[in-house]
Design an enzyme around this catalytic site. Structure first.
Site, PDB file in Angstrom:
ATOM      1  N   TYR A  40     -33.607 -11.375  28.999  1.00  0.00           N
ATOM      2  CA  TYR A  40     -33.976 -11.278  30.411  1.00  0.00           C
ATOM      3  C   TYR A  40     -34.587  -9.942  30.843  1.00  0.00           C
ATOM      4  CZ  TYR A  40     -29.303  -9.257  30.220  1.00  0.00           C
ATOM      5  OH  TYR A  40     -28.212  -8.516  29.871  1.00  0.00           O
ATOM      6  N   CYS A  99       7.215  13.814  46.149  1.00  0.00           N
ATOM      7  CA  CYS A  99       6.450  13.089  45.130  1.00  0.00           C
ATOM      8  C   CYS A  99       7.425  12.316  44.245  1.00  0.00           C
ATOM      9  CB  CYS A  99       5.651  14.087  44.288  1.00  0.00           C
ATOM     10  SG  CYS A  99       4.938  13.364  42.797  1.00  0.00           S
ATOM     11  N   CYS A 122       7.297  14.200  40.464  1.00  0.00           N
ATOM     12  CA  CYS A 122       7.736  15.570  40.185  1.00  0.00           C
ATOM     13  C   CYS A 122       8.677  16.125  41.249  1.00  0.00           C
ATOM     14  CB  CYS A 122       6.536  16.496  40.002  1.00  0.00           C
ATOM     15  SG  CYS A 122       5.653  16.833  41.530  1.00  0.00           S
ATOM     16  N   TYR A 156       0.829  -1.194   0.000  1.00  0.00           N
ATOM     17  CA  TYR A 156       0.000   0.000   0.000  1.00  0.00           C
ATOM     18  C   TYR A 156       0.872   1.256   0.000  1.00  0.00           C
ATOM     19  CZ  TYR A 156      -3.324   3.491   1.671  1.00  0.00           C
ATOM     20  OH  TYR A 156      -4.080   4.617   1.808  1.00  0.00           O
ATOM     21  N   ASP A 157       1.862   1.248   0.900  1.00  0.00           N
ATOM     22  CA  ASP A 157       2.738   2.419   1.014  1.00  0.00           C
ATOM     23  C   ASP A 157       3.508   2.667  -0.279  1.00  0.00           C
ATOM     24  OD1 ASP A 157       1.839   2.699   3.549  1.00  0.00           O
ATOM     25  OD2 ASP A 157       3.620   1.850   4.518  1.00  0.00           O
ATOM     26  N   CYS A 169       2.893  18.785  38.364  1.00  0.00           N
ATOM     27  CA  CYS A 169       3.184  17.353  38.457  1.00  0.00           C
ATOM     28  C   CYS A 169       2.639  16.625  37.224  1.00  0.00           C
ATOM     29  CB  CYS A 169       2.559  16.766  39.720  1.00  0.00           C
ATOM     30  SG  CYS A 169       2.872  15.002  39.882  1.00  0.00           S
ATOM     31  N   ARG A 184     -25.254  -1.905  23.832  1.00  0.00           N
ATOM     32  CA  ARG A 184     -25.583  -0.999  24.925  1.00  0.00           C
ATOM     33  C   ARG A 184     -24.942   0.377  24.730  1.00  0.00           C
ATOM     34  NH1 ARG A 184     -23.188   0.306  29.843  1.00  0.00           N
ATOM     35  NH2 ARG A 184     -24.680   0.793  31.470  1.00  0.00           N
ATOM     36  N   ASP A 203     -21.859 -13.602  31.503  1.00  0.00           N
ATOM     37  CA  ASP A 203     -20.725 -12.735  31.194  1.00  0.00           C
ATOM     38  C   ASP A 203     -20.578 -12.579  29.681  1.00  0.00           C
ATOM     39  OD1 ASP A 203     -18.692 -11.099  31.806  1.00  0.00           O
ATOM     40  OD2 ASP A 203     -17.296 -12.647  32.483  1.00  0.00           O
ATOM     41  N   SER A 214     -27.087  -0.207  34.128  1.00  0.00           N
ATOM     42  CA  SER A 214     -26.294  -1.305  34.664  1.00  0.00           C
ATOM     43  C   SER A 214     -26.839  -1.650  36.043  1.00  0.00           C
ATOM     44  CB  SER A 214     -24.828  -0.919  34.712  1.00  0.00           C
ATOM     45  OG  SER A 214     -24.699   0.269  35.434  1.00  0.00           O
ATOM     46  N   LEU A 215     -26.190  -2.547  36.728  1.00  0.00           N
ATOM     47  CA  LEU A 215     -26.697  -3.019  38.008  1.00  0.00           C
ATOM     48  C   LEU A 215     -25.732  -2.659  39.122  1.00  0.00           C
ATOM     49  CD1 LEU A 215     -27.794  -6.606  36.923  1.00  0.00           C
ATOM     50  CD2 LEU A 215     -29.297  -4.697  37.474  1.00  0.00           C
ATOM     51  N   CYS A 248       0.772  14.681  46.799  1.00  0.00           N
ATOM     52  CA  CYS A 248       1.814  15.488  46.172  1.00  0.00           C
ATOM     53  C   CYS A 248       1.286  16.916  46.146  1.00  0.00           C
ATOM     54  CB  CYS A 248       2.055  14.983  44.755  1.00  0.00           C
ATOM     55  SG  CYS A 248       2.757  16.204  43.645  1.00  0.00           S
ATOM     56  N   GLU A 283     -31.511 -14.961  38.631  1.00  0.00           N
ATOM     57  CA  GLU A 283     -31.039 -15.464  37.335  1.00  0.00           C
ATOM     58  C   GLU A 283     -29.527 -15.418  37.306  1.00  0.00           C
ATOM     59  OE1 GLU A 283     -32.345 -12.516  34.580  1.00  0.00           O
ATOM     60  OE2 GLU A 283     -34.458 -12.798  35.061  1.00  0.00           O
ATOM     61  N   LYS A 312     -25.947 -14.397  36.184  1.00  0.00           N
ATOM     62  CA  LYS A 312     -25.476 -13.190  35.498  1.00  0.00           C
ATOM     63  C   LYS A 312     -24.502 -13.628  34.410  1.00  0.00           C
ATOM     64  CE  LYS A 312     -23.710  -8.557  36.340  1.00  0.00           C
ATOM     65  NZ  LYS A 312     -22.691  -8.510  35.298  1.00  0.00           N
ATOM     66  N   LYS A 362     -34.078  -9.795  40.922  1.00  0.00           N
ATOM     67  CA  LYS A 362     -34.994  -8.731  40.490  1.00  0.00           C
ATOM     68  C   LYS A 362     -36.289  -8.845  41.266  1.00  0.00           C
ATOM     69  CE  LYS A 362     -33.012  -9.168  35.910  1.00  0.00           C
ATOM     70  NZ  LYS A 362     -33.149  -9.699  34.552  1.00  0.00           N
ATOM     71  N   LYS A 390     -22.259 -10.707  43.076  1.00  0.00           N
ATOM     72  CA  LYS A 390     -21.078 -11.219  42.385  1.00  0.00           C
ATOM     73  C   LYS A 390     -20.491 -12.423  43.117  1.00  0.00           C
ATOM     74  CE  LYS A 390     -20.506  -8.280  39.014  1.00  0.00           C
ATOM     75  NZ  LYS A 390     -19.265  -7.622  38.879  1.00  0.00           N
ATOM     76  N   GLU A 408     -28.452 -10.848  26.618  1.00  0.00           N
ATOM     77  CA  GLU A 408     -27.002 -10.957  26.582  1.00  0.00           C
ATOM     78  C   GLU A 408     -26.581 -11.863  25.426  1.00  0.00           C
ATOM     79  OE1 GLU A 408     -25.983  -9.194  29.164  1.00  0.00           O
ATOM     80  OE2 GLU A 408     -23.860  -9.670  29.452  1.00  0.00           O
TER      81      GLU A 408
HETATM   82  S1  IVH Z   1     -30.775  -7.175  34.079  1.00  0.00           S
HETATM   83  C1  IVH Z   1     -31.913  -2.700  34.374  1.00  0.00           C
HETATM   84  N1  IVH Z   1     -30.159  -9.722  34.015  1.00  0.00           N
HETATM   85  O1  IVH Z   1     -25.127  -7.387  33.598  1.00  0.00           O
HETATM   86  C2  IVH Z   1     -31.265  -4.022  34.543  1.00  0.00           C
HETATM   87  N2  IVH Z   1     -28.478  -8.158  33.410  1.00  0.00           N
HETATM   88  O2  IVH Z   1     -24.062  -5.356  35.418  1.00  0.00           O
HETATM   89  C3  IVH Z   1     -30.866  -4.654  33.279  1.00  0.00           C
HETATM   90  N3  IVH Z   1     -26.370  -9.176  32.698  1.00  0.00           N
HETATM   91  O3  IVH Z   1     -25.699  -4.592  31.554  1.00  0.00           O
HETATM   92  C4  IVH Z   1     -29.951  -5.789  33.448  1.00  0.00           C
HETATM   93  N4  IVH Z   1     -26.992 -11.267  32.954  1.00  0.00           N
HETATM   94  O4  IVH Z   1     -25.276  -6.859  30.414  1.00  0.00           O
HETATM   95  C5  IVH Z   1     -29.718  -8.469  33.823  1.00  0.00           C
HETATM   96  N5  IVH Z   1     -29.769 -12.012  33.947  1.00  0.00           N
HETATM   97  C6  IVH Z   1     -29.344 -10.765  33.759  1.00  0.00           C
HETATM   98  C7  IVH Z   1     -28.045 -10.499  33.305  1.00  0.00           C
HETATM   99  C8  IVH Z   1     -27.645  -9.174  33.155  1.00  0.00           C
HETATM  100  C9  IVH Z   1     -26.010 -10.475  32.588  1.00  0.00           C
HETATM  101  C10 IVH Z   1     -25.494  -8.039  32.414  1.00  0.00           C
HETATM  102  C11 IVH Z   1     -26.113  -6.973  31.540  1.00  0.00           C
HETATM  103  C12 IVH Z   1     -26.032  -5.708  32.342  1.00  0.00           C
HETATM  104  C13 IVH Z   1     -24.957  -6.032  33.313  1.00  0.00           C
HETATM  105  C14 IVH Z   1     -25.114  -5.184  34.566  1.00  0.00           C
END
Ligand code: IVH
Length: 735
Positions: free
Chosen positions: A235, A426, A429, A46-47, A450, A148, A129, A91-92, A444, A125, A127, A299, A323, A183
């Site tokens: 969910y 510090c 600095c 390319y170059d 700094c 999101r 990942d 988020s939660l 500091c 439920e 959670k 919930k 968690k 998810e």
């Molecule tokens: S409920 C208003 N349910 O966790 C609440 N979230 O830390 C909406 N996640 O952004 C979320 N499993 O991406 C809900 N069974 C579940 C979930 C879940 C994974 C994720 C989701 C959310 C994040 C919050």
């Protein structure tokens, strides 16, 4: 490549033909480079093509018009379209201990004023990942899918989501508008198989299933997504044209009946003990599940309660993520260092023998502060237990029992006092370091001089919940700061201008495969010497930078030139002004101009502007003092003006319910309330667009006074402000 005729020896016709053919190729490559995952040619080819074009154009200048060489960077990447979420994607809040979950249920009970023995059913439920997505259906047809993003605006990934076989395309008996959230994830087995294929093909392998899922869904070419094994669980509900169910459990049943995949492990629990039992049971099953989970989500089942509970900042009051405990490992603590934060706080951290903790290699961990180290008796040379949970910074739990100990206890004074020095300084600095009376932290005193503080502030400015500029992480900020290109926030928005002003021939020079690039750590005096004589260097002159990375960075910056006021305020990094406070300030003052003026007016204190400031929920004299001392500093005012000149700062969203008679009104609640708790009354008023303030001033519109109201009621009467009983208030807002 065969030897080429020097450009100046070409005939005009030859030149035109060669230039035309080459220009067409380069234009196509540019296009591919920006829209496809796999460019058609390597950088060197390319170059070379681009250099040849430039050579020909130097000999035949009239060929330069319209050539791909004339474009600064290349055509803008198509990228994903943006989708504004009809209902924000939140988020939660997190719980770590069983006690946090009991506390969560207790808060709900208090907020709703439920009897101590009233049952509160919860749905538990796993959670997942993965990454959250929103799926929009209109008249039963899947019309749009989005990521999101920042919660308000995400990316349109409709075509990519259509590659998921689990995604219902058409649903029967659905409301006119239905937005389902869930998810996207990758199973552990699919992840391992994908990585094997990637490795065999010489492509990059992914660190974990979550990254693999995210990388696969966010492909600009959905044909690539189609080759990746993605799965889905749904969910939650987003936008809907009519109520779907009375409770979450019933909602999940409806999702299933429409053909959406829901998690088979979800369980309806009658009380907090039942959800905790579920949590511990899932914890045992965790390793054997086909997909990664990082906790359990609870919930509140009843939708009417969810509605009343509403939201705080970015998370609902009716849900929480419990968690799983942090994963731990043992390793050697090589040394204790001290780093400097955004506000000058000096934080000790541990340099570790790298160790794998739950799939992530950890080489550093925070040690919080001097007192914490002393309490845990952590010493350099110890064998220590470290842990990490989710995305949080790994921590040192303490010395491993039954292991030999390091020689000497840690002392901040010793760590900060250089050999032969007589006082702590510090480490970055060299300014005086001090431990402020009554605080655990050392600071500091260098302030703006700094460099560590300056770069940390810039980093905060660009970070996810502030300006969210992709590509401006710690490493790049440190580099741009080091070369002097970005030393204050406004400089970020001048980067594009500087790059664009550098002649293309000068940039072309650094694309030569033979030309050695400059080390990112090149000494400043060498750089300054060069820059003074020859002007700024293009970023591609430095190791690790290519046209594409520069281009991507500049685009990410441009995309953030318009910014909501609340993010802007948060980004400034004023002490004690976190996201929630920034949002309150934005809502209260509405526009950047109004906020800045009001803060300047409030500086003398004890005037109306000051009282107005401290009347805002959660802003007391201490937070106000931090905000005003920010405005008292001239360099901050200059930086603010400079920045505002580069940006479009968007006014805070007007209260949603402008139809309500209390929208935009300032309300004070005082005394006892009977129909609902104080917390619910406030939340309710705010959802109708009212501003709930803590003290009565001339700007207050209503004082809602229950039995036992005292000085606030007296003040209202003195200022002749409308005083309402709770019943009158309820009648006003319609019950
Ligand atoms: S409920 C208003 N349910 O966790 C609440 N979230 O830390 C909406 N996640 O952004 C979320 N499993 O991406 C809900 N069974 C579940 C979930 C879940 C994974 C994720 C989701 C959310 C994040 C919050």
């Amino acid at each position: 490549m065969s030897t080429q005729t020097p450009a100046h020896s070409l005939s005009p016709l030859e030149a035109r033909m060669e230039h035309g053919a080459l220009a067409e190729k380069v234009a196509r490559w540019d296009q591919l480079y920006h829209t496809e995952d796999a460019p058609e040619v390597d950088d060197a080819t390319y170059d070379a093509a681009k250099r040849r074009l430039l050579e020909i154009e130097a000999a035949f200048p009239d060929l330069a018009a319209g050539s791909p060489t004339a474009r600064v960077g290349a055509a803008p990447a198509e990228g994903f379209g943006k989708v504004r979420h009809a209902v924000p994607m939140l988020s939660l809040d997190n719980a770590f201990e069983d006690g946090d979950v009991r506390e969560f249920v207790g808060r709900i009970r208090r907020f709703l004023a439920l009897a101590p023995d009233a049952p509160i059913a919860l749905v538990a439920e796993p959670k997942i990942d993965g990454l959250s997505i929103s799926l929009r259906y209109e008249d039963g047809r899947f019309v749009q899918g989005a990521t999101r993003g920042d919660g308000t605006e995400g990316e349109d990934v409709t075509a990519n989501l259509l590659t998921l076989s689990q995604l219902p395309r058409l649903i029967e008996g659905a409301p006119r508008v239905l937005e389902v959230r869930g998810e996207v994830y990758m199973t552990k087995a699919d992840f391992m198989a994908l990585n094997q294929r990637q490795e065999a093909a010489g492509d990059k392998v992914f660190a974990n299933p979550r990254n693999a899922a995210a990388g696969s869904l966010r492909q600009l070419d959905h044909r690539i997504t189609a080759t990746r094994p993605l799965s889905l669980f749904t969910y939650a509900l987003g936008d809907a044209s009519e109520p779907i169910a009375d409770g979450h459990w019933q909602f999940l049943e409806r999702l299933k009946s429409w053909g959406f995949p829901t998690n088979p492990l979800a369980t309806r629990c009658d009380d907090v003990e039942a959800v905790l039992a579920f949590y511990h049971q899932i914890g045992e099953q965790r390793a054997g599940l086909p997909y990664d989970i990082d906790g359990v989500v609870y919930k509140v089942d009843r939708h009417d309660w969810q509605q009343r509970l509403g939201f705080v900042s970015r998370s609902p009051r009716w849900a929480i993520a419990h968690k799983f405990p942090a994963e731990q490992a043992r390793t050697h603590l090589k040394a204790i260092h001290v780093s400097v934060g955004r506000t000058g706080v000096l934080t000790p951290w541990a340099e570790l023998e790298p160790v794998n903790v739950g799939g992530v290699v950890v080489g550093q961990a925070t040690l919080h502060n001097e007192d914490d180290i002393a309490r845990k008796d952590i010493r350099a040379g110890d064998t220590v237990i470290i842990q990490r949970a989710g995305d949080v910074i790994p921590q040192v739990v303490g010395p491993a029992p039954d292991a030999p100990r390091g020689p000497a206890a840690f002392s901040m004074v010793a760590a900060l006092t250089p050999l032969g020095g007589d006082h702590p300084v510090c480490p970055v600095c060299g300014s005086h370091a001090e431990r402020i009376e009554g605080e655990v932290a050392w600071r500091c005193t260098g302030g703006l001089v700094c460099p560590a503080q300056a770069t940390e502030r810039l980093f905060h400015f660009a970070s996810r919940n502030a300006f969210d500029i992709e590509g401006l992480g710690e490493k790049n900020i440190a580099f741009l700061f080091h070369i002097g290109r970005v030393t204050k926030p406004a400089d970020i928005f001048r980067l594009g201008e500087i790059e664009a002003a550098i002649p293309d021939e000068k940039k072309a020079l650094w694309r030569s495969p033979k030309k050695d690039k400059l080390a990112q750590s090149i000494p400043r005096d060498m750089l300054d010497f060069h820059t003074q004589r020859l002007g700024p260097l293009p970023l591609i002159a430095f190791e690790g930078w290519k046209d594409k990375s520069v281009d991507n960075l500049l685009k990410a910056i441009e995309a953030r030139r318009a910014i909501p006021l609340e993010r802007f305020i948060f980004a400034l990094g004023i002490r004690q002004v976190g996201e929630a406070t920034a949002k309150r300030l934005a809502r209260h003052y509405g526009s950047f101009g109004a906020w800045r003026q009001a803060m300047m007016d409030a500086i003398p204190r004890e005037n109306e502007a000051y009282h107005d400031l401290v009347s805002i929920e959660d802003i007391g004299p201490s937070v106000a003092a931090d905000i005003l001392s920010f405005f008292e500093e001239e360099h901050n005012r200059i930086a603010l003006g400079d920045l505002a000149g580069q940006l479009t700062i968007q006014d805070a969203a007007k209260p949603v319910s402008t139809g309500s008679p209390v929208a935009g009104k300032a309300v004070v609640f005082t005394g006892e309330l009977t129909a609902m708790t104080r917390a619910e009354a406030k939340a309710r008023a705010e959802s109708l667009g009212a501003k709930v303030v803590g003290s009565v001033s001339k700007k207050t519109d209503y004082v809602v006074a229950g039995p036992g109201a005292g000085s606030k009621l007296a003040e209202a009467q003195k200022l002749e402000i409308a005083v309402l009983s709770e019943e009158e208030w309820l009648a006003l807002i319609g019950g």
